[in-house]
Design a protein around this motif. Structure first.
Motif, mmCIF file in Angstrom:
data_model
loop_
_atom_site.group_PDB
_atom_site.id
_atom_site.type_symbol
_atom_site.label_atom_id
_atom_site.label_comp_id
_atom_site.label_asym_id
_atom_site.label_seq_id
_atom_site.Cartn_x
_atom_site.Cartn_y
_atom_site.Cartn_z
ATOM 1 N N GLU A 5 -11.693 -2.362 -0.071
ATOM 2 C CA GLU A 5 -10.644 -1.721 0.719
ATOM 3 C C GLU A 5 -11.069 -0.298 1.001
ATOM 4 O OE1 GLU A 5 -6.750 -2.530 0.479
ATOM 5 O OE2 GLU A 5 -6.836 -4.073 -1.041
ATOM 6 N N THR A 6 -10.782 0.164 2.222
ATOM 7 C CA THR A 6 -11.166 1.513 2.599
ATOM 8 C C THR A 6 -9.951 2.318 2.981
ATOM 9 O OG1 THR A 6 -11.467 0.910 4.903
ATOM 10 C CG2 THR A 6 -13.410 0.758 3.480
ATOM 11 N N GLY A 7 -10.147 3.619 3.077
ATOM 12 C CA GLY A 7 -9.123 4.514 3.594
ATOM 13 C C GLY A 7 -7.804 4.424 2.876
ATOM 14 N N SER A 9 -5.591 2.113 2.854
ATOM 15 C CA SER A 9 -5.333 0.857 2.145
ATOM 16 C C SER A 9 -6.018 0.854 0.787
ATOM 17 C CB SER A 9 -5.785 -0.339 2.983
ATOM 18 O OG SER A 9 -7.167 -0.266 3.269
ATOM 19 N N GLY A 66 -14.038 5.877 4.737
ATOM 20 C CA GLY A 66 -13.201 4.798 5.281
ATOM 21 C C GLY A 66 -11.990 5.345 6.008
ATOM 22 N N THR A 67 -11.339 6.330 5.422
ATOM 23 C CA THR A 67 -10.190 6.967 6.076
ATOM 24 C C THR A 67 -10.630 7.678 7.351
ATOM 25 O OG1 THR A 67 -9.058 7.254 3.963
ATOM 26 C CG2 THR A 67 -8.326 8.639 5.782
ATOM 27 N N GLU A 70 -11.042 5.164 10.006
ATOM 28 C CA GLU A 70 -9.741 4.657 10.448
ATOM 29 C C GLU A 70 -9.052 5.592 11.433
ATOM 30 O OE1 GLU A 70 -7.321 3.818 7.030
ATOM 31 O OE2 GLU A 70 -8.590 2.146 6.410
#
Length: 115
Positions: A5-7, A9, A66-67, A70
């Motif tokens: 899972e990234t960001g 999430s 990741g964020t 996004e």
């Protein structure tokens, strides 16, 4: 293999892990964006630069890059940030960051042998 899972999430998954350390980390970062007064892109690039300076682990890069992805921060800006801080933090930190980022996202870096 479990999906990473990234960001946001990924942060939510940590918060739901019922682990006091992770809950504390999530709480520490909840309002920092608003308090920083920075735009979202600058805020995330500053965080990534700080991770490099601290020789952070792969999960830290996974969450922050990741964020950034996004919210639409271009990869070129992340790379540019690494170039900009290289003279300050040194080549060893940049190489270490590249390896940790590669590990976080399951990338094989040039020159790595099959293990």
């Amino acid at each position: 293999m479990a999906e990473k899972e990234t960001g946001a999430s990924g942060v939510a998954a940590l918060a739901e892990a019922n682990a006091p350390v992770f809950e504390t980390l999530v709480q520490m970062t909840l309002d920092t964006f608003e308090r920083s007064g920075l735009d979202e892109e600058t805020y995330l690039l500053a965080r990534i630069a700080a991770l490099v300076a601290m020789d952070a682990s792969a999960p830290s890069y996974l969450l922050n890059i990741g964020t950034a992805a996004e919210v639409g921060v271009p990869l070129e800006k992340i790379q540019g940030t690494l170039v900009a801080i290289a003279p300050v933090v040194g080549s060893a930190r940049i190489v270490s960051a590249a390896r940790a980022i590669g590990d976080a996202f399951g990338l094989e870096l040039p020159g790595e042998e099959e293990q």
